[in-house]
Design a protein around this motif. Structure first.
Motif, PDB file in Angstrom:
ATOM      1  N   ASP A 691     -16.723   4.502  23.028  1.00  0.00           N
ATOM      2  CA  ASP A 691     -16.164   5.658  23.739  1.00  0.00           C
ATOM      3  C   ASP A 691     -14.875   6.120  23.072  1.00  0.00           C
ATOM      4  O   ASP A 691     -14.131   5.321  22.489  1.00  0.00           O
ATOM      5  N   LYS A 695     -12.296  10.138  26.559  1.00  0.00           N
ATOM      6  CA  LYS A 695     -13.270   9.843  27.604  1.00  0.00           C
ATOM      7  C   LYS A 695     -12.757   8.738  28.525  1.00  0.00           C
ATOM      8  O   LYS A 695     -12.896   8.813  29.749  1.00  0.00           O
ATOM      9  N   THR A 883     -21.385  10.788  31.504  1.00  0.00           N
ATOM     10  CA  THR A 883     -22.578  10.061  31.008  1.00  0.00           C
ATOM     11  C   THR A 883     -23.599  11.033  30.433  1.00  0.00           C
ATOM     12  O   THR A 883     -24.044  11.961  31.128  1.00  0.00           O
ATOM     13  N   PRO A 884     -24.018  10.852  29.149  1.00  0.00           N
ATOM     14  CA  PRO A 884     -25.052  11.753  28.574  1.00  0.00           C
ATOM     15  C   PRO A 884     -26.408  11.492  29.233  1.00  0.00           C
ATOM     16  O   PRO A 884     -26.783  10.347  29.484  1.00  0.00           O
ATOM     17  N   GLN A 886     -30.618  12.829  29.069  1.00  0.00           N
ATOM     18  CA  GLN A 886     -31.589  13.579  28.271  1.00  0.00           C
ATOM     19  C   GLN A 886     -32.888  13.773  29.053  1.00  0.00           C
ATOM     20  O   GLN A 886     -33.218  12.992  29.942  1.00  0.00           O
TER      21      GLN A 886
END
Length: 922
Positions: A691, A695, A883-884, A886
């Motif tokens: 990170d 962030k 948080t990514p 997808q």
């Protein structure tokens, strides 16, 4: 009241004049009415009896009545006139009073009779020469005038002694001259008109005859004082002087007044009077600390003066009427008559409290105005304005004796010099009638009046009305008027003062953003505040939110408030709490009035510099009250977005005061609340995830998801410093935007590493997102590290990545080429990259962002409500703001077109969406 009856002449709506005229053109003068009528309103005072004895048979001295206007000289002269002209009626009058007063001497007085009586009020200026009065009024006067005129060249300037003697032998005469001094002082005395000299000589002749031949002439004159030639000439023969100042004068005057005012006052039973005024007298004894030995004497005085208080009588006679230049008894009778009509019929005793300034039915104040000077007239106007000001402030029956207290104080303020005003005990006696008044209740009433009356001045233990305004009281009276602050400016000023007291120092302002929440903090905390105090403008300073009150259901209330009114930086907030059990600061009237006073003083300081000092004094007073008002602070401990009622807060005490509180809060957080081990573990986890520092900072400023305990936010500077310390201990490594790596060297102790790293800047803004946290083994070795042996390329692990679509791909790290090997370290990897590192390296030796393969986990939830879905995403799956995510797919079984449109409108901008749906056709 016990059947007491005011005389008919005082019962009308308009009081008749009480001035005594011996004669007038209407034949209603005191000497022109029947003797029985006049003697019926006459009390046999000590002064009157002394004068009766002086004009009795075989007395040989003139009588001089000496006293200022209105003391009763004319009344006494009229009584002497009727006694000389109607001895039978006078004898009957004396016998009546002898029985009434149980004094046999009155009935035994010898009265002169058979004399011709000449009386005249000389101030009417009917005669230029005194002998004209005698010659015109005496039966033998014309004869004597002719004899005097016939003297020819031998005629004297004044009638000669022998002619006067012949006149009086013909008819013995009593000469009663009222306002003798006024007439005498008005005479001219020039060479051409030596009239005063002639009058002086003529008086000398009359005085000698009155002394030598008392059976022929009785001479009675009245003067105001003994300082003129008129009095001095008579004084040469040692006259009998009645000066209204004898030892019995006070008691006589009191009885005279009561008899003059009431038809039946002296016929009332004294025991009934004593019972009626028992409460008032008892309170007088208590409040003035009268010794028991004097009880009887004082009670006797109260009974003698009834229906008026003896304190009031002395006040009027000895102080007020003296100060106002009133004509004493004459004006006092009118004042007392009107006072009784206004209050006496309903009150057991009449006191100074019956001088009510707001009672239009009474003429008392007008009467006093008529005999007072401009200062006292102005003082009455000031007192009325003050009364109105207090009425505007108090509510309901908060000050039940307002009118009485203000009236009594105003009356007492008319007294002369140091006697002006009254002590609280005196005012309490004034308003005490049939029931005692609680001491504490009275003190509250008086304090309310004084605090809201800007012309009342304290001096010692006394209060008095003065024409000049009391700046402090005027200011506070304005500050206590709620109607002047309906715009909420007082709330804003109080918040401003709280903010200044708690965070006014420059040092505090640099580190903290201290925000005092408004009274509407629960429902609308931001609309009334300056935009710079809104959460989106807090910046890097630590926010301290000052709550105006202690919330009920603490955790539930604050948790809900945070969710509804703060959308970010929730974990940075410190809540400063007031002492338990205290009132909301905006509902604490004492604090609010002080804040108003400061605000108004600041507005008025241009009018007078006096208000500058007052403002400073009240600022200090408010600071003394507020600096101890807040003794605790709260921090968010665990967060629950789905059910904010389940949030938990840490509450800690703080012993500091004023502007020392913010630093004390931070010191307490660092020492007792912040757990370094939790912070270091959190940082290590962030390093494992590669990170960025940006962030990490953003995540620390928000509550931790999943109900985990929050790590207190210490501020950006403190967090950066602690990051470097973790790095110095070997816990992490830091990539400073590919420009420099921070990492503890093998064998290097923490102190040395800290000394080497502490000057490094982690950057600000965008640079923080370019600065990465790494595990220590992921960073190229620094100087002093032993080179690692060469490792064959085939032995480097080839990790698999599970993509969001469920397909597994093989990802291989790059293999060093011969050209790379020339620039490599001893281990065969570019830049001395350790074998365990998964980072890629560019030709210049820099490390690519996020080279490590990332694992992807698929999460699926069955159909449920939006609220439950939100809780599952944030709490169970651990998906935070950064948080990514997808390949998100959201499935909705059925919905209306309106619901679909609302859903589409709420989707975030900047992304692309694919839509597939089934539409029902008709």
């Amino acid at each position: 009241m016990l059947g007491l009856k005011l005389r008919q002449e005082f019962q009308g709506g308009r009081l008749k004049g009480t001035a005594i005229e011996l004669t007038n053109d209407k034949n209603t003068g005191a000497t022109q009415i029947p003797a029985s009528n006049f003697l019926g309103i006459t009390y046999p005072s000590y002064d009157l009896l002394k004068a009766i004895e002086a004009i009795g048979p075989n007395q040989s001295l003139p009588v001089v009545l000496k006293g200022e206007r209105g003391q009763g000289k004319s009344h006494l002269e009229a009584a002497l006139y009727h006694i000389l002209t109607n001895a039978e009626e006078a004898k009957s009058w004396l016998q009546h009073w002898s029985s009434q007063l149980e004094n046999s001497r009155l009935a035994e007085l010898d009265l002169r009779s058979g004399m011709h009586v000449i009386s005249e009020s000389l101030h009417r200026q009917q005669y230029k020469f005194l002998w004209d009065l005698i010659l015109d009024r005496h039966p033998h006067g014309q004869y004597i005038r002719e004899k005097w005129e016939a003297m020819g060249d031998k005629k004297t300037d004044v009638p000669p002694y022998d002619l006067l003697l012949k006149l009086l032998k013909n008819q013995p005469t009593a000469l009663i001259l009222d306002e003798f001094q006024t007439w005498y002082d008005g005479l001219t005395n020039t060479k051409q008109y030596p009239w005063r000299t002639w009058a002086f000589n003529f008086i000398q002749l009359l005085s000698e005859i009155a002394q030598e031949q008392p059976d022929l002439l009785v001479l009675v004159v009245s003067v105001r004082n003994g300082s003129t030639d008129a009095y001095q000439q008579i004084h040469r023969i040692n006259p009998v002087v009645v000066d209204f100042k004898g030892p019995n004068a006070a008691l006589d005057r009191r009885r005279l007044l009561l008899h003059r005012l009431f038809e039946n006052r002296l016929q009332l039973n004294e025991d009934d009077i004593a019972t009626l005024i028992a409460t008032h007298v008892s309170e007088y004894f208590r409040l003035t600390l009268v010794p028991p030995a004097d009880f009887e004497r004082h009670q006797r005085e109260f009974i003698e003066s009834w229906p008026y208080s003896p304190i009031l009588m002395r006040l009027l006679e000895d102080q007020v009427l003296v100060a106002t230049s009133a004509q004493e008894t004459r004006d006092l009778i009118k004042i007392l008559a009107d006072l009784f009509k206004g209050a006496g019929a309903s009150n057991p005793i009449v006191t100074a409290a019956d001088f009510k300034l707001d009672d239009d039915a009474t003429q008392i104040a007008t009467l006093l105005d008529s005999v007072s000077n401009q200062y006292h007239a102005s003082l009455r106007e000031k007192a009325q304005r003050n009364l109105t000001a207090v009425q505007a402030v108090v509510k309901g029956n908060e000050v039940p004796h307002l009118s009485e207290i203000v009236g009594a104080l105003w009356l007492r303020s008319l007294a002369v010099e140091n006697l002006a005003g009254a002590e609280p005990a005196t005012l309490q006696i004034d308003i005490t009638r049939s029931q005692p008044i609680d001491d504490n209740a009275f003190q509250v009433e008086l304090a309310t009046i004084v605090d809201n009356s800007f012309n009342i001045h304290p001096h010692g233990n006394r209060y008095s009305f003065r024409e000049d305004e009391n700046a402090t009281t005027k200011l506070m009276a304005h500050a206590r008027n709620d109607r002047l602050f309906t715009d909420g400016s007082d709330d804003a000023e109080l918040a401003k003062q709280v903010r200044y007291i708690l965070g006014g120092s420059e040092a505090v302002a640099r580190s903290f953003r201290l925000i005092v929440l408004p009274q509407t903090w629960l429902k609308d905390p931001w609309s009334t505040l300056d935009p710079s105090e809104h959460p989106d403008r807090w910046g890097d300073r630590l926010p301290i939110l000052v709550l105006p009150e202690e919330p009920d259901k603490f955790n539930e209330r604050l948790g809900t408030w945070l969710k509804e009114h703060v959308q970010r930086l929730r974990n940075t907030i410190r809540f400063l709490l007031p002492k338990s059990g205290t009132t909301n600061i905006y509902q604490d009237r004492e604090l609010l009035v002080l804040a108003r006073a400061i605000m108004v003083a600041d507005q008025w300081k241009a009018q007078s510099s006096e208000y500058r000092g007052i403002k400073t004094r009240y600022e200090k007073e408010l600071k003394d009250k507020l600096k101890n008002q807040f003794d605790r602070f709260a921090l968010l401990n665990s967060w629950n977005y789905a059910d904010p009622k389940r949030c938990e807060f840490i509450v800690e005490g703080v012993k500091a005061q004023g502007d020392k509180i913010p630093d004390a809060i931070e010191d307490r957080i660092r020492k007792d609340v912040f757990i370094p081990e939790d912070f270091e573990e959190y940082v290590r986890d962030a390093a494992e995830n590669r990170d960025s520092v940006g962030k990490l900072l953003r995540e620390l400023q928000e509550p931790r998801p999943g109900g985990k305990d929050c790590i207190p936010w210490l501020g950006e500077t403190q967090v950066k410093e602690r990051l470097i310390r973790v790095c110095a201990r070997g816990g992490i490594a830091i990539n400073l935007r590919d420009l420099e790596y921070l990492q503890a060297n093998p064998g290097e102790d923490e102190a040395a590493a800290w000394h080497r790293m502490k000057g490094r800047q982690l950057g600000t803004g965008r640079h923080l997102d370019e600065t990465k946290l790494l595990p220590t083994q992921s960073v190229p070795s620094s100087d002093g590290v032993e080179p690692q042996p060469n490792v064959p390329t085939s032995s480097i692990p080839q990790p698999n990545l599970e993509l969001g679509n469920g397909i597994t791909d093989d990802v291989s790290l790059p293999t060093a080429t011969p050209s790379d090997a020339e620039n490599s370290g001893s281990n065969g990897y570019p830049g001395d990259l350790p074998p365990s590192s998964s980072a890629n390296e560019s030709s210049d030796g820099s490390i690519f962002d996020d080279p490590q393969p990332t694992s992807v986990a698929r999460r699926t939830s069955p159909a449920t409500s939006a609220l439950n879905l939100y809780a599952k995403v944030s709490d169970e799956w651990g998906i935070g703001p950064a948080t990514p995510v997808q390949n998100l797919s959201l499935k909705v079984g059925a919905l209306t077109g309106a619901q679909l449109q609302k859903l589409l409108k709420s989707l975030p901008d900047g992304l692309t969406y694919e839509l597939d749906l089934e539409k029902e056709e008709n």
